[in-house]
Design a protein around this motif. Structure first.
Motif, PDB file in Angstrom:
ATOM      1  N   SER A  31       0.801  -1.217   0.000  1.00 29.76           N
ATOM      2  CA  SER A  31       0.000   0.000   0.000  1.00 29.76           C
ATOM      3  C   SER A  31       0.839   1.276   0.000  1.00 29.76           C
ATOM      4  N   HIS A  32       2.028   1.267   0.590  1.00 25.05           N
ATOM      5  CA  HIS A  32       2.834   2.489   0.705  1.00 25.05           C
ATOM      6  C   HIS A  32       3.878   2.645  -0.395  1.00 25.05           C
ATOM      7  N   SER A  33       4.324   1.557  -0.981  1.00 24.80           N
ATOM      8  CA  SER A  33       5.310   1.583  -2.074  1.00 24.80           C
ATOM      9  C   SER A  33       4.905   0.564  -3.129  1.00 24.80           C
ATOM     10  N   PRO A  34       3.772   0.789  -3.799  1.00 28.60           N
ATOM     11  CA  PRO A  34       3.237  -0.231  -4.710  1.00 28.60           C
ATOM     12  C   PRO A  34       4.181  -0.615  -5.852  1.00 28.60           C
ATOM     13  N   GLY A  35       5.097   0.259  -6.224  1.00 33.12           N
ATOM     14  CA  GLY A  35       6.021  -0.047  -7.322  1.00 33.12           C
ATOM     15  C   GLY A  35       7.327  -0.665  -6.875  1.00 33.12           C
ATOM     16  N   VAL A  36       7.442  -1.008  -5.607  1.00 30.80           N
ATOM     17  CA  VAL A  36       8.693  -1.522  -5.068  1.00 30.80           C
ATOM     18  C   VAL A  36       9.084  -2.849  -5.731  1.00 30.80           C
ATOM     19  N   LYS A  37      10.374  -2.981  -6.017  1.00 35.77           N
ATOM     20  CA  LYS A  37      10.909  -4.254  -6.518  1.00 35.77           C
ATOM     21  C   LYS A  37      11.242  -5.096  -5.291  1.00 35.77           C
ATOM     22  N   ILE A  38      10.728  -6.318  -5.238  1.00 31.20           N
ATOM     23  CA  ILE A  38      10.873  -7.167  -4.062  1.00 31.20           C
ATOM     24  C   ILE A  38      11.812  -8.329  -4.364  1.00 31.20           C
ATOM     25  N   ILE A  39      12.905  -8.365  -3.607  1.00 28.17           N
ATOM     26  CA  ILE A  39      13.907  -9.425  -3.732  1.00 28.17           C
ATOM     27  C   ILE A  39      13.954 -10.155  -2.394  1.00 28.17           C
ATOM     28  N   ILE A  40      13.677 -11.447  -2.434  1.00 25.86           N
ATOM     29  CA  ILE A  40      13.624 -12.255  -1.222  1.00 25.86           C
ATOM     30  C   ILE A  40      14.801 -13.228  -1.197  1.00 25.86           C
ATOM     31  N   LEU A  41      15.496 -13.260  -0.055  1.00 28.87           N
ATOM     32  CA  LEU A  41      16.596 -14.190   0.169  1.00 28.87           C
ATOM     33  C   LEU A  41      16.081 -15.276   1.111  1.00 28.87           C
ATOM     34  N   TYR A  42      16.354 -16.547   0.793  1.00 32.13           N
ATOM     35  CA  TYR A  42      15.784 -17.605   1.628  1.00 32.13           C
ATOM     36  C   TYR A  42      16.602 -18.881   1.578  1.00 32.13           C
ATOM     37  N   ASP A  43      16.366 -19.719   2.560  1.00 31.30           N
ATOM     38  CA  ASP A  43      16.970 -21.041   2.640  1.00 31.30           C
ATOM     39  C   ASP A  43      16.051 -22.018   1.924  1.00 31.30           C
ATOM     40  N   LYS A  44      16.624 -22.842   1.060  1.00 27.79           N
ATOM     41  CA  LYS A  44      15.828 -23.763   0.240  1.00 27.79           C
ATOM     42  C   LYS A  44      14.924 -24.671   1.082  1.00 27.79           C
ATOM     43  N   ILE A  45      15.294 -24.941   2.320  1.00 32.46           N
ATOM     44  CA  ILE A  45      14.469 -25.783   3.194  1.00 32.46           C
ATOM     45  C   ILE A  45      13.081 -25.164   3.433  1.00 32.46           C
ATOM     46  N   ASN A  46      12.993 -23.836   3.255  1.00 34.56           N
ATOM     47  CA  ASN A  46      11.729 -23.131   3.469  1.00 34.56           C
ATOM     48  C   ASN A  46      10.937 -22.905   2.175  1.00 34.56           C
ATOM     49  N   GLN A  47      11.293 -23.603   1.119  1.00 36.35           N
ATOM     50  CA  GLN A  47      10.625 -23.422  -0.175  1.00 36.35           C
ATOM     51  C   GLN A  47       9.104 -23.608  -0.091  1.00 36.35           C
ATOM     52  N   PRO A  48       8.583 -24.648   0.589  1.00 36.53           N
ATOM     53  CA  PRO A  48       7.120 -24.803   0.640  1.00 36.53           C
ATOM     54  C   PRO A  48       6.409 -23.596   1.272  1.00 36.53           C
ATOM     55  N   GLN A  49       6.983 -23.052   2.329  1.00 39.63           N
ATOM     56  CA  GLN A  49       6.374 -21.888   2.988  1.00 39.63           C
ATOM     57  C   GLN A  49       6.487 -20.640   2.106  1.00 39.63           C
ATOM     58  N   LEU A  50       7.621 -20.503   1.420  1.00 42.23           N
ATOM     59  CA  LEU A  50       7.765 -19.369   0.508  1.00 42.23           C
ATOM     60  C   LEU A  50       6.757 -19.467  -0.627  1.00 42.23           C
ATOM     61  N   ASP A  51       6.559 -20.660  -1.155  1.00 44.36           N
ATOM     62  CA  ASP A  51       5.567 -20.858  -2.224  1.00 44.36           C
ATOM     63  C   ASP A  51       4.170 -20.479  -1.740  1.00 44.36           C
ATOM     64  N   GLN A  52       3.874 -20.803  -0.499  1.00 48.52           N
ATOM     65  CA  GLN A  52       2.578 -20.443   0.084  1.00 48.52           C
ATOM     66  C   GLN A  52       2.439 -18.919   0.162  1.00 48.52           C
ATOM     67  N   LEU A  53       3.500 -18.251   0.566  1.00 48.54           N
ATOM     68  CA  LEU A  53       3.472 -16.794   0.669  1.00 48.54           C
ATOM     69  C   LEU A  53       3.350 -16.133  -0.703  1.00 48.54           C
ATOM     70  N   LYS A  54       3.970 -16.736  -1.700  1.00 42.62           N
ATOM     71  CA  LYS A  54       3.912 -16.202  -3.076  1.00 42.62           C
ATOM     72  C   LYS A  54       2.484 -16.181  -3.616  1.00 42.62           C
ATOM     73  N   GLN A  55       1.625 -17.027  -3.075  1.00 38.49           N
ATOM     74  CA  GLN A  55       0.234 -17.040  -3.520  1.00 38.49           C
ATOM     75  C   GLN A  55      -0.503 -15.791  -3.059  1.00 38.49           C
ATOM     76  N   ARG A  56       0.005 -15.127  -2.034  1.00 36.06           N
ATOM     77  CA  ARG A  56      -0.660 -13.945  -1.482  1.00 36.06           C
ATOM     78  C   ARG A  56       0.030 -12.626  -1.797  1.00 36.06           C
ATOM     79  N   TYR A  57       1.352 -12.673  -2.006  1.00 38.34           N
ATOM     80  CA  TYR A  57       2.107 -11.434  -2.205  1.00 38.34           C
ATOM     81  C   TYR A  57       3.006 -11.540  -3.424  1.00 38.34           C
ATOM     82  N   ARG A  58       3.148 -10.407  -4.085  1.00 45.34           N
ATOM     83  CA  ARG A  58       4.027 -10.322  -5.248  1.00 45.34           C
ATOM     84  C   ARG A  58       5.481 -10.331  -4.798  1.00 45.34           C
ATOM     85  N   MET A  59       6.300 -11.082  -5.516  1.00 44.69           N
ATOM     86  CA  MET A  59       7.746 -11.090  -5.315  1.00 44.69           C
ATOM     87  C   MET A  59       8.375 -11.070  -6.691  1.00 44.69           C
ATOM     88  N   ASP A  60       9.328 -10.168  -6.893  1.00 45.92           N
ATOM     89  CA  ASP A  60       9.964 -10.079  -8.211  1.00 45.92           C
ATOM     90  C   ASP A  60      11.058 -11.122  -8.389  1.00 45.92           C
TER      91      ASP A  60
END
Length: 120
Positions: free
Chosen positions: A75-104
């Protein structure tokens, strides 16, 4: 006007990319507290977010540590480029989050400066 970048680190244990971001012309806000990062996101408009994703099964109503931050930036920075750093072990949870939020871009650890630079 300089570009603003919010760098959110939760657990850390990887390289500090702040000098790289500054060398690329960004004004960098660094935060390791999710609550403080959300406050910054409400006060500023960011062009880029680089955030560490982490998952803890004890989170009750959330999938991750960055949901509130992503919602605020939506809502405050709608044009923001989103870069997420993560551990591959958390891929299922990240995939779940991707269903709700945009990630570039999502990058698995280990992440180096060259990889980050190509995404900015």
């Amino acid at each position: 006007m300089n570009k603003k970048l919010l760098f959110f680190v939760d657990e850390g244990g990887f390289e500090d990319f702040r000098p790289l971001f500054v060398s690329l012309g960004f004004d960098v806000d660094f935060e390791d507290s999710q609550r403080k990062a959300v406050k910054l996101a409400k006060k500023n408009t960011y062009q880029v977010l680089v955030a560490e994703f982490s998952y803890n099964p004890e989170f009750r109503d959330r999938v991750s540590n960055i949901e509130s931050l992503l919602a605020t930036l939506e809502s405050h920075s709608p044009g923001v480029k989103i870069i997420i750093l993560y551990d591959k072990i958390n891929q299922p949870q990240l995939d779940q989050l991707k269903q709700r939020y945009r990630m570039d871009t999502t990058l698995t650890f280990p992440v180096d400066q060259k990889t980050i630079k190509t995404q900015l």
